[in-house]
Scaffold this active site. Structure first.
Site, PDB file in Angstrom:
ATOM      1  N   ASN A 123      36.310  43.922  46.626  1.00 16.98           N
ATOM      2  CA  ASN A 123      36.312  44.842  47.094  1.00 16.98           C
ATOM      3  C   ASN A 123      37.110  45.439  48.110  1.00 16.98           C
ATOM      4  O   ASN A 123      38.006  44.972  48.341  1.00 16.98           O
ATOM      5  CB  ASN A 123      34.597  45.511  47.952  1.00 16.98           C
ATOM      6  CG  ASN A 123      34.208  46.123  47.768  1.00 16.98           C
ATOM      7  OD1 ASN A 123      34.525  47.719  47.768  1.00 16.98           O
ATOM      8  ND2 ASN A 123      32.654  46.692  47.224  1.00 16.98           N
ATOM      9  N   HIS A 149      40.416  44.970  46.060  1.00 18.48           N
ATOM     10  CA  HIS A 149      40.488  43.686  45.544  1.00 18.48           C
ATOM     11  C   HIS A 149      41.407  42.890  45.157  1.00 18.48           C
ATOM     12  O   HIS A 149      42.517  42.287  44.171  1.00 18.48           O
ATOM     13  CB  HIS A 149      40.621  44.840  43.391  1.00 18.48           C
ATOM     14  CG  HIS A 149      38.929  45.316  43.315  1.00 18.48           C
ATOM     15  ND1 HIS A 149      37.509  44.584  44.227  1.00 18.48           N
ATOM     16  CD2 HIS A 149      39.074  46.533  42.665  1.00 18.48           C
ATOM     17  CE1 HIS A 149      36.876  45.676  43.508  1.00 18.48           C
ATOM     18  NE2 HIS A 149      37.451  46.525  42.613  1.00 18.48           N
ATOM     19  N   HIS A 221      34.282  42.601  36.736  1.00 13.33           N
ATOM     20  CA  HIS A 221      34.552  43.745  37.573  1.00 13.33           C
ATOM     21  C   HIS A 221      33.938  44.294  35.960  1.00 13.33           C
ATOM     22  O   HIS A 221      34.953  45.027  35.060  1.00 13.33           O
ATOM     23  CB  HIS A 221      35.973  44.245  37.327  1.00 13.33           C
ATOM     24  CG  HIS A 221      35.558  45.538  38.684  1.00 13.33           C
ATOM     25  ND1 HIS A 221      35.740  46.507  37.867  1.00 13.33           N
ATOM     26  CD2 HIS A 221      36.309  45.802  39.251  1.00 13.33           C
ATOM     27  CE1 HIS A 221      35.810  46.949  38.658  1.00 13.33           C
ATOM     28  NE2 HIS A 221      35.999  46.826  39.777  1.00 13.33           N
ATOM     29  N   ALA A 222      33.495  43.311  34.966  1.00 17.18           N
ATOM     30  CA  ALA A 222      33.071  43.760  33.506  1.00 17.18           C
ATOM     31  C   ALA A 222      32.578  45.649  33.735  1.00 17.18           C
ATOM     32  O   ALA A 222      31.294  46.143  34.433  1.00 17.18           O
ATOM     33  CB  ALA A 222      32.841  43.117  32.838  1.00 17.18           C
ATOM     34  N   TYR A 223      33.289  46.686  33.103  1.00 15.31           N
ATOM     35  CA  TYR A 223      32.216  48.016  32.515  1.00 15.31           C
ATOM     36  C   TYR A 223      31.207  47.674  30.935  1.00 15.31           C
ATOM     37  O   TYR A 223      32.043  47.748  29.897  1.00 15.31           O
ATOM     38  CB  TYR A 223      33.530  49.210  32.498  1.00 15.31           C
ATOM     39  CG  TYR A 223      34.091  48.691  33.570  1.00 15.31           C
ATOM     40  CD1 TYR A 223      35.243  48.583  33.823  1.00 15.31           C
ATOM     41  CD2 TYR A 223      34.390  50.253  34.059  1.00 15.31           C
ATOM     42  CE1 TYR A 223      36.231  48.743  35.299  1.00 15.31           C
ATOM     43  CE2 TYR A 223      35.213  50.793  34.932  1.00 15.31           C
ATOM     44  CZ  TYR A 223      35.742  50.118  35.641  1.00 15.31           C
ATOM     45  OH  TYR A 223      37.092  50.175  36.568  1.00 15.31           O
ATOM     46  N   GLU A 359      28.988  44.913  40.620  1.00 20.75           N
ATOM     47  CA  GLU A 359      29.812  43.809  40.506  1.00 20.75           C
ATOM     48  C   GLU A 359      29.209  42.588  42.118  1.00 20.75           C
ATOM     49  O   GLU A 359      28.717  43.819  43.053  1.00 20.75           O
ATOM     50  CB  GLU A 359      31.002  44.220  41.731  1.00 20.75           C
ATOM     51  CG  GLU A 359      31.802  45.162  40.427  1.00 20.75           C
ATOM     52  CD  GLU A 359      32.889  45.844  40.699  1.00 20.75           C
ATOM     53  OE1 GLU A 359      33.632  45.514  41.922  1.00 20.75           O
ATOM     54  OE2 GLU A 359      32.601  46.690  40.854  1.00 20.75           O
TER      55      GLU A 359
HETATM   56  C1  GLA Z   1      35.510  49.106  42.569  1.00 21.21           C
HETATM   57  C2  GLA Z   1      36.205  50.069  42.915  1.00 21.21           C
HETATM   58  C3  GLA Z   1      36.203  51.770  43.039  1.00 21.21           C
HETATM   59  C4  GLA Z   1      37.299  51.170  42.181  1.00 21.21           C
HETATM   60  C5  GLA Z   1      36.872  50.622  40.746  1.00 21.21           C
HETATM   61  C6  GLA Z   1      38.480  50.323  39.865  1.00 21.21           C
HETATM   62  O1  GLA Z   1      34.498  49.287  42.036  1.00 21.21           O
HETATM   63  O2  GLA Z   1      34.442  50.676  43.940  1.00 21.21           O
HETATM   64  O3  GLA Z   1      36.491  52.603  43.703  1.00 21.21           O
HETATM   65  O4  GLA Z   1      38.374  50.654  42.498  1.00 21.21           O
HETATM   66  O5  GLA Z   1      37.021  49.463  41.682  1.00 21.21           O
HETATM   67  O6  GLA Z   1      38.648  51.847  39.374  1.00 21.21           O
END
Ligand code: GLA
Length: 394
Positions: A123, A149, A221-223, A359
Site C-alpha cells: 500500500n 507497494h 495481491h490476488a485478483y 489485501e
Molecule cells: C492496490 C491499490 C490500488 C491499485 C492496485 C494496483 O490495491 O490500492 O490503488 O494501485 O493496487 O493497480
C-alpha cells in the site's frame, strides 16, 4: 492418517529426486525407477516446471500444489505470484478464480500486481517519506508523489528462491532484501509459505527478520473472480467485510487519519451486499477511489486468526472466506483495469471490475500516522503474520 500419507508423499518425492540426481549406483532397476516416477506423477501434489526467463535473463520456475480434493494452485518464483487457482463450483467443476497471464513476459511488462506478494511495504506511503529514530528515508515515488507497494521494484518483481517443501502441501519462498533496497533500511530476510490444505484453504504465512530497524507490511495481491469466467465482472459477488470502520482517503489515496463508521454509507459490508449495489453511488470517497480502493479497520484487532471477509458468487456457488492475523484489509475492486490486458487462457481482455483484491495488511501510511498500529520491525524481533483463503460452495 494425513500425516502418514504426507510422509509417504515426501518419501516418494525424495526418492524421485534422488533417482534423478544419482543415476549411478542407487541399486534400483529401470523398472523400479519408472514405478517411482509414476507414483509421483499420479499423486501430483507438487510439480515444478520452467516458466521462462525475465528480460534480465533470470530464470523463473512455476510450482503446482494440488490437494486431495483436486484443488490446484500455481505459483511462480517471479514475485511469488499465484498464476492460477482452480477451485470447484457447486457442480464440482474446477475453474480458475484468479486473474493472471499466459507468460512471464506479460507479468514483467503489464502487471497491476496480479497474484503477487507485496513488500517491503504494501500500500501507500505519503510522499514516499518516513522517519525512524530521527533518520529520514526517501522511497521511490511510483504512484504520483507517493510510494506504492514497495517502490519501482518491490517484492512483486523479484525472483524468490523456492525451498523444498517443509511438508508435501507447502511451497516455501525466500527473498533477501538488501539494506537500502528501494530506500528501506536493513537487510530483510523474508520467507513466505504457501500451504494448500485438504479443506480447500490456501494459507499464506509471512515471516521476516531484519538487522536494522525498518518497516514491514507484507500482503498478497490476488485478483479474485469467483465466477470462473473472466468475461464477467465481480459486481454480483456478495461481499462481507468484518469491519465497522474504514479509513477515508485524500485525493492521492492516503488515509486522512480518521477512522470513519461505515454505518449508513456505501462502505457498509457488515452484512452480505453485492459489490455493485452502491459502487456508483454519489459519494466523495467512492469518487476518490474510482470505486472501492480503501482499507477497512477489522473489528478483531488481535494477533490471533480472525474472520476478515467473505465473497460469494451465487451463480457458481463459490464461497471464499478470508481470515487473518492482520488489523486491516484493503478491498480493491479492480477500478484501474481498463480492458487492455489479455486474459489468461482466453481471447478476451480484463475489463474494469473483472477482479477484486482482499489485501490483508496494516494500514496504509502507518509509518507517518502515529495512531495507526505500528509497522516497525526491530533487530531480534520476528515479523510473523498469516492469512487464509478458504473456498467452499453453497
Ligand atoms: C492496490 C491499490 C490500488 C491499485 C492496485 C494496483 O490495491 O490500492 O490503488 O494501485 O493496487 O493497480
Amino acid at each position: 492418517m494425513k500425516k502418514i500419507k504426507h510422509t509417504v508423499y515426501f518419501l516418494c518425492l525424495f526418492s524421485f529426486l534422488f533417482s534423478l540426481t544419482n543415476c549411478k549406483g542407487d541399486g534400483k532397476s529401470d523398472k523400479e525407477k519408472e514405478e517411482l516416477t509414476t507414483t509421483v506423477s499420479e499423486i501430483d501434489f507438487l510439480t515444478k516446471e520452467d516458466y521462462g526467463t525475465t528480460a534480465d535473463g533470470e530464470k523463473v520456475e512455476q510450482y503446482t500444489l494440488t490437494n486431495e480434493a483436486g484443488m490446484e494452485v500455481k505459483i511462480i518464483t517471479y514475485g511469488g505470484r499465484i498464476t492460477s487457482l482452480k477451485v470447484p463450483n457447486k457442480n464440482n467443476e474446477f475453474e480458475d478464480v484468479v486473474l493472471g497471464f499466459d507468460s512471464i513476459s506479460q507479468y514483467t511488462s503489464d502487471h497491476p500486481y496480479f497474484g503477487a506478494l507485496i513488500g517491503r511495504y504494501g500500500n501507500r506511503i505519503a510522499g514516499g517519506k518516513f522517519s525512524l529514530d530521527g533518520e529520514d528515508y526517501q522511497l521511490p515515488q511510483n504512484d504520483g508523489e507517493n510510494s506504492l507497494h514497495g517502490g519501482d521494484k518491490g517484492f512483486d518483481k523479484v525472483i524468490w528462491t523456492a525451498k523444498l517443501p517443509s511438508d508435501s502441501t507447502s511451497l516455501v519462498l525466500n527473498y533477501k532484501s538488501k539494506d537500502g533496497e528501494m530506500g528501506y533500511p536493513g537487510n530483510l530476510d523474508v520467507t513466505v509459505t504457501y500451504t494448500l490444505n485438504d479443506d480447500n484453504s490456501l494459507d499464506v504465512a509471512y515471516e521476516a527478520e531484519t538487522d536494522k530497524k525498518t518497516i514491514v507490511n507484507l500482503t498478497q495481491h490476488a485478483y479474485f473472480n469467483l465466477t470462473g469466467d473472466f468475461n464477467k465482472t465481480i459486481l454480483d459477488h456478495e461481499v462481507v467485510l468484518n469491519a465497522d470502520e474504514f479509513l477515508p482517503v485524500d485525493e492521492t489515496l492516503i488515509p486522512t487519519g480518521e477512522l470513519r463508521s461505515v454505518e449508513g454509507t456505501p462502505f457498509d459490508f457488515t452484512e452480505a451486499k453485492k459489490v455493485g449495489k452502491e459502487i456508483e453511488a454519489e459519494n466523495e470517497q467512492l469518487e476518490l477511489g474510482l470505486g472501492y480502493d480503501h482499507c477497512w479497520v477489522l473489528n478483531d484487532q488481535s494477533d490471533d486468526m480472525h474472520f476478515a471477509a467473505s465473497a460469494y458468487d451465487p451463480e457458481s456457488g463459490r464461497f471464499l472466506e478470508v481470515s487473518t492475523t492482520e488489523p486491516g484489509i484493503q478491498f480493491y475492486t479492480g477500478n484501474f483495469l481498463d480492458g487492455t490486458l489479455p486474459q489468461q487462457g482466453g481471447e478476451g481482455t480484463y475489463a474494469q471490475r473483472s477482479g477484486f483484491c482482499l489485501e490483508t495488511q496494516h494500514y496504509p501510511d502507518s509509518p507517518n500516522q502515529e495512531k495507526f498500529p505500528s509497522v516497525v520491525l526491530n533487530p531480534g524481533e520476528k515479523y510473523s503474520t498469516k492469512t487464509s483463503f478458504k473456498f467452499s460452495v453453497k
